[in-house]
Write a protein that holds these residues in place. Sequence first.
Motif, PDB file in Angstrom:
ATOM      1  N   ALA D  89       0.821  -1.217   0.000  1.00  0.00           N
ATOM      2  CA  ALA D  89       0.000   0.000   0.000  1.00  0.00           C
ATOM      3  C   ALA D  89       0.855   1.267   0.000  1.00  0.00           C
ATOM      4  CB  ALA D  89      -0.928   0.003   1.209  1.00  0.00           C
ATOM      5  N   PHE D  90       2.083   1.171   0.490  1.00  0.00           N
ATOM      6  CA  PHE D  90       2.980   2.325   0.604  1.00  0.00           C
ATOM      7  C   PHE D  90       2.304   3.547   1.245  1.00  0.00           C
ATOM      8  CE2 PHE D  90       4.782   0.036  -3.177  1.00  0.00           C
ATOM      9  CZ  PHE D  90       5.779  -0.591  -2.445  1.00  0.00           C
ATOM     10  N   PRO D  91       1.869   3.390   2.483  1.00  0.00           N
ATOM     11  CA  PRO D  91       1.261   4.533   3.171  1.00  0.00           C
ATOM     12  C   PRO D  91       2.312   5.582   3.516  1.00  0.00           C
ATOM     13  CG  PRO D  91       1.541   2.707   4.702  1.00  0.00           C
ATOM     14  CD  PRO D  91       1.934   2.188   3.334  1.00  0.00           C
ATOM     15  N   GLN D  92       1.914   6.850   3.447  1.00  0.00           N
ATOM     16  CA  GLN D  92       2.797   7.955   3.866  1.00  0.00           C
ATOM     17  C   GLN D  92       2.441   8.322   5.289  1.00  0.00           C
ATOM     18  OE1 GLN D  92       2.101  10.996   0.943  1.00  0.00           O
ATOM     19  NE2 GLN D  92       3.249   9.935  -0.654  1.00  0.00           N
ATOM     20  N   LEU D  93       3.211   7.801   6.232  1.00  0.00           N
ATOM     21  CA  LEU D  93       2.888   8.068   7.630  1.00  0.00           C
ATOM     22  C   LEU D  93       3.039   9.546   7.958  1.00  0.00           C
ATOM     23  CD1 LEU D  93       3.138   4.907   7.775  1.00  0.00           C
ATOM     24  CD2 LEU D  93       3.531   5.325  10.207  1.00  0.00           C
ATOM     25  N   PRO D  94       2.187  10.038   8.863  1.00  0.00           N
ATOM     26  CA  PRO D  94       2.218  11.461   9.175  1.00  0.00           C
ATOM     27  C   PRO D  94       3.557  11.873   9.776  1.00  0.00           C
ATOM     28  CG  PRO D  94       0.806  10.291  10.728  1.00  0.00           C
ATOM     29  CD  PRO D  94       1.164   9.320   9.642  1.00  0.00           C
ATOM     30  N   ALA D  95       4.053  13.047   9.368  1.00  0.00           N
ATOM     31  CA  ALA D  95       5.305  13.552   9.922  1.00  0.00           C
ATOM     32  C   ALA D  95       5.124  14.023  11.364  1.00  0.00           C
ATOM     33  CB  ALA D  95       5.823  14.701   9.058  1.00  0.00           C
ATOM     34  N   SER D  96       3.919  14.462  11.701  1.00  0.00           N
ATOM     35  CA  SER D  96       3.647  14.941  13.063  1.00  0.00           C
ATOM     36  C   SER D  96       2.803  13.930  13.825  1.00  0.00           C
ATOM     37  CB  SER D  96       2.901  16.274  13.007  1.00  0.00           C
ATOM     38  OG  SER D  96       2.406  16.609  14.287  1.00  0.00           O
ATOM     39  N   PRO D  97       3.083  13.758  15.130  1.00  0.00           N
ATOM     40  CA  PRO D  97       2.250  12.859  15.927  1.00  0.00           C
ATOM     41  C   PRO D  97       0.891  13.453  16.298  1.00  0.00           C
ATOM     42  CG  PRO D  97       3.949  13.854  17.306  1.00  0.00           C
ATOM     43  CD  PRO D  97       4.215  14.308  15.891  1.00  0.00           C
ATOM     44  N   VAL D  98       0.659  14.721  15.971  1.00  0.00           N
ATOM     45  CA  VAL D  98      -0.616  15.351  16.320  1.00  0.00           C
ATOM     46  C   VAL D  98      -1.717  14.787  15.422  1.00  0.00           C
ATOM     47  CG1 VAL D  98      -1.871  17.526  16.498  1.00  0.00           C
ATOM     48  CG2 VAL D  98       0.569  17.451  17.028  1.00  0.00           C
ATOM     49  N   PRO D  99      -2.752  14.173  16.010  1.00  0.00           N
ATOM     50  CA  PRO D  99      -3.831  13.608  15.192  1.00  0.00           C
ATOM     51  C   PRO D  99      -4.741  14.712  14.670  1.00  0.00           C
ATOM     52  CG  PRO D  99      -4.367  13.395  17.513  1.00  0.00           C
ATOM     53  CD  PRO D  99      -2.988  14.004  17.454  1.00  0.00           C
ATOM     54  N   PHE D 100      -5.488  14.420  13.598  1.00  0.00           N
ATOM     55  CA  PHE D 100      -6.449  15.445  13.152  1.00  0.00           C
ATOM     56  C   PHE D 100      -7.681  15.423  14.040  1.00  0.00           C
ATOM     57  CE2 PHE D 100     -10.221  13.578  11.236  1.00  0.00           C
ATOM     58  CZ  PHE D 100      -9.860  12.248  11.086  1.00  0.00           C
ATOM     59  N   GLN D 101      -7.890  14.319  14.756  1.00  0.00           N
ATOM     60  CA  GLN D 101      -9.029  14.208  15.660  1.00  0.00           C
ATOM     61  C   GLN D 101      -8.757  13.125  16.703  1.00  0.00           C
ATOM     62  OE1 GLN D 101     -11.699  15.554  17.467  1.00  0.00           O
ATOM     63  NE2 GLN D 101     -12.137  16.387  15.433  1.00  0.00           N
ATOM     64  N   VAL D 102      -9.398  13.246  17.859  1.00  0.00           N
ATOM     65  CA  VAL D 102      -9.374  12.220  18.898  1.00  0.00           C
ATOM     66  C   VAL D 102     -10.799  11.684  19.027  1.00  0.00           C
ATOM     67  CG1 VAL D 102      -9.051  11.801  21.363  1.00  0.00           C
ATOM     68  CG2 VAL D 102      -7.463  13.287  20.139  1.00  0.00           C
ATOM     69  N   ALA D 103     -10.960  10.371  18.880  1.00  0.00           N
ATOM     70  CA  ALA D 103     -12.299   9.772  18.979  1.00  0.00           C
ATOM     71  C   ALA D 103     -12.394   8.979  20.267  1.00  0.00           C
ATOM     72  CB  ALA D 103     -12.581   8.882  17.769  1.00  0.00           C
ATOM     73  N   GLU D 104     -13.470   9.195  21.012  1.00  0.00           N
ATOM     74  CA  GLU D 104     -13.680   8.482  22.270  1.00  0.00           C
ATOM     75  C   GLU D 104     -14.848   7.515  22.105  1.00  0.00           C
ATOM     76  OE1 GLU D 104     -13.068  11.005  25.876  1.00  0.00           O
ATOM     77  OE2 GLU D 104     -13.328  12.638  24.457  1.00  0.00           O
ATOM     78  N   TYR D 105     -14.555   6.244  22.255  1.00  0.00           N
ATOM     79  CA  TYR D 105     -15.551   5.181  22.109  1.00  0.00           C
ATOM     80  C   TYR D 105     -15.964   4.690  23.491  1.00  0.00           C
ATOM     81  CZ  TYR D 105     -13.970   4.983  17.256  1.00  0.00           C
ATOM     82  OH  TYR D 105     -13.656   5.297  15.960  1.00  0.00           O
ATOM     83  N   PHE D 106     -17.256   4.758  23.790  1.00  0.00           N
ATOM     84  CA  PHE D 106     -17.748   4.260  25.069  1.00  0.00           C
ATOM     85  C   PHE D 106     -18.652   3.053  24.837  1.00  0.00           C
ATOM     86  CE2 PHE D 106     -16.638   8.659  26.098  1.00  0.00           C
ATOM     87  CZ  PHE D 106     -15.885   8.446  27.245  1.00  0.00           C
ATOM     88  N   PRO D 107     -18.666   2.129  25.817  1.00  0.00           N
ATOM     89  CA  PRO D 107     -19.484   0.925  25.624  1.00  0.00           C
ATOM     90  C   PRO D 107     -20.982   1.207  25.613  1.00  0.00           C
ATOM     91  CG  PRO D 107     -18.232   0.806  27.707  1.00  0.00           C
ATOM     92  CD  PRO D 107     -17.824   2.059  27.024  1.00  0.00           C
ATOM     93  N   LEU D 108     -21.413   2.197  26.391  1.00  0.00           N
ATOM     94  CA  LEU D 108     -22.838   2.507  26.404  1.00  0.00           C
ATOM     95  C   LEU D 108     -23.075   3.809  25.658  1.00  0.00           C
ATOM     96  CD1 LEU D 108     -23.629   1.718  30.131  1.00  0.00           C
ATOM     97  CD2 LEU D 108     -24.048   0.298  28.124  1.00  0.00           C
ATOM     98  N   PRO D 109     -24.064   3.836  24.761  1.00  0.00           N
ATOM     99  CA  PRO D 109     -24.354   5.076  24.047  1.00  0.00           C
ATOM    100  C   PRO D 109     -24.762   6.146  25.041  1.00  0.00           C
ATOM    101  CG  PRO D 109     -26.059   3.427  23.620  1.00  0.00           C
ATOM    102  CD  PRO D 109     -24.986   2.749  24.400  1.00  0.00           C
ATOM    103  N   GLY D 110     -24.220   7.333  24.921  1.00  0.00           N
ATOM    104  CA  GLY D 110     -24.536   8.378  25.907  1.00  0.00           C
ATOM    105  C   GLY D 110     -24.435   9.760  25.309  1.00  0.00           C
ATOM    106  N   GLY D 111     -24.790   9.891  24.068  1.00  0.00           N
ATOM    107  CA  GLY D 111     -24.764  11.222  23.484  1.00  0.00           C
ATOM    108  C   GLY D 111     -23.488  11.500  22.713  1.00  0.00           C
ATOM    109  N   GLY D 112     -22.452  10.691  22.922  1.00  0.00           N
ATOM    110  CA  GLY D 112     -21.215  10.898  22.188  1.00  0.00           C
ATOM    111  C   GLY D 112     -21.360  10.396  20.759  1.00  0.00           C
TER     112      GLY D 112
END
Lengths: 179, 179, 179, 179
Positions: D89-112
């Motif tokens: 696939a030859f992915p181009q890994l990001p040069a910066s460790p800063v993500p474009f987003q942080v996703a939080e997954y919870f086991p119970l749905p709660g508005g997120g």
Amino acid sequence: MAVRTPDPNPGWLSDDELRDARERLPILYVEAIPVRLDGIGQVTEVGLLLRMNAQSEMTRTIVSGRVMRGESVRDALYRHLEKDLGPMAFPQLPASPVPFQVAEYFPLPGGGLYSDSRQHAVSLCYIVPVTGSCDPRQDALELTWLSPEAAASELVLSEMEGGRGSLVRAALAHLGALR
Amino acid sequence: MAVRTPDPNPGWLSDDELRDARERLPILYVEAIPVRLDGIGQVTEVGLLLRMNAQSEMTRTIVSGRVMRGESVRDALYRHLEKDLGPMAFPQLPASPVPFQVAEYFPLPGGGLYSDSRQHAVSLCYIVPVTGSCDPRQDALELTWLSPEAAASELVLSEMEGGRGSLVRAALAHLGALR
Amino acid sequence: MAVRTPDPNPGWLSDDELRDARERLPILYVEAIPVRLDGIGQVTEVGLLLRMNAQSEMTRTIVSGRVMRGESVRDALYRHLEKDLGPMAFPQLPASPVPFQVAEYFPLPGGGLYSDSRQHAVSLCYIVPVTGSCDPRQDALELTWLSPEAAASELVLSEMEGGRGSLVRAALAHLGALR
Amino acid sequence: MAVRTPDPNPGWLSDDELRDARERLPILYVEAIPVRLDGIGQVTEVGLLLRMNAQSEMTRTIVSGRVMRGESVRDALYRHLEKDLGPMAFPQLPASPVPFQVAEYFPLPGGGLYSDSRQHAVSLCYIVPVTGSCDPRQDALELTWLSPEAAASELVLSEMEGGRGSLVRAALAHLGALR
């Protein structure tokens, strides 16, 4: 349900459980660099915590702590800001969950910027403007406000725990305030 | 229409027009810091251009140039990368238009990080991985690849034009590579 | 020099000068999306300005305006926030100059997201938390606070000037609040 | 020490250990949205993985996986990209460790926005340009390349696991490609 012993705070781990977890997984942290801003948003001061480490040396650090199971990143950030800066700091929590930097702490030094002898931790790092008065609690002795230049100096860099001086410089760079 | 002298490139301004514009408006620039990455994306080298300035002093700079009217930021970035690094550099243009930093250049020094005696310029700054071979054209003498440590050193900082050493440090900080 | 009429505010251009500049250069703008946050920094409302356009149609827009020569991006942002939201809005200006998005407005539609029939403009876009009360001045009729869901709706998207609905969606996405 | 059975890969956990850990801590993930870019960096296609879930329904997802103890975020990202896209696939890994987003997954749905019935997971999300040919391995059936418009559609949104359609939209917004 009725006879079950309630678990009021399942995110808290006993010391044994935490030690066990640290041997198995990277531990998720949030960290915050407190700053004072002027009226148009420019950083005027950076807040660093002063404390005594296990070797009775004075070291500097930033607001830092673990995210518990079931806790959101925002809630963890708020909890640790209150714990480290006191209830009257009035921190302005970031509107976006995107950190300005991600810091990776490894137990063994290996060329990376950050280290933590207790664990492999990955930290989401935020810059948090603070408008109130800070009253460090727990183990921190005091919060010192430094100019951006002083906070980026070699001296302060050498006093910071776990390489966090690089994190302070990265924060200042992101703010457009690192010469 | 038929008798009108064609204007093949209305974005270009004569020297007089550009001087006139510089007296009236901030000028929009794009700047790029060329980097070499290893297989997992870590920066291994930073590319700095060496050139002779108007005072016949050797100075260092980065890829830099104006955005023309009607030209997209991406097209301007591509044009200046090709102009400064040559046609075989194979730069990887950023997928996102969000710069890692915005640099403001003012003609008079006033406490800010960046200055440009010719004009008030505002620059969108990007980090651009380069995989090919660089062959600087125009007025640049050569492109030098430095380690992140060398690129962040006081010596290099003092050799950079208009305060751009701070921009190189900010880029390294964003990459997690500024100690 | 001595007899020259002083120019108290050289950043201001006459209508003719501005029209002239628009034919030669991209014009630098700042834009701000006002938001209300809850105690842990989550967006609860997005503020959109309502106004009558030249065709007497009601349209929605955001805080927007030109950066003048010699003016910093922060000062321009502050000036336009005060102009559009009034003196009691108490906006929290961003600590970092890095915008969450860069919007490029072209006079002719050409596949891009944003258009402005008057000019080629490039806009640095910020999300600005507002804690006070807003009292739009100048040509805006009112500021309406919408839920994130409403602000991202197709209806609101269709009412926004120059494609700025996409900018509102991008802001919500950056805040982790776009479904 | 001498008689201790060597642990060649202490980051791997048994099923029991992983279940145990999930009851105690948030689990750190990395996620990647594969994209194809044109010559000036604009996104032309978004890659989504198609697979059969435990209920034998076809669902779509992105590259996703856990960070192991002792493993860097970059190494984890590389490992999961290779696992999900194959070795060419030859992915181009990001040069910066800063993500474009942080996703939080919870086991119970709660508005997120995001949910994961197995665990509380926090994911660092990156956009990864891919230049080679993708050959999904393991449990994914195929990788489908969609236009940005199709990837942001309601239909695709409804087919994505755990709310990740919002993440795809956030990625497109960050790229300046979400209308």
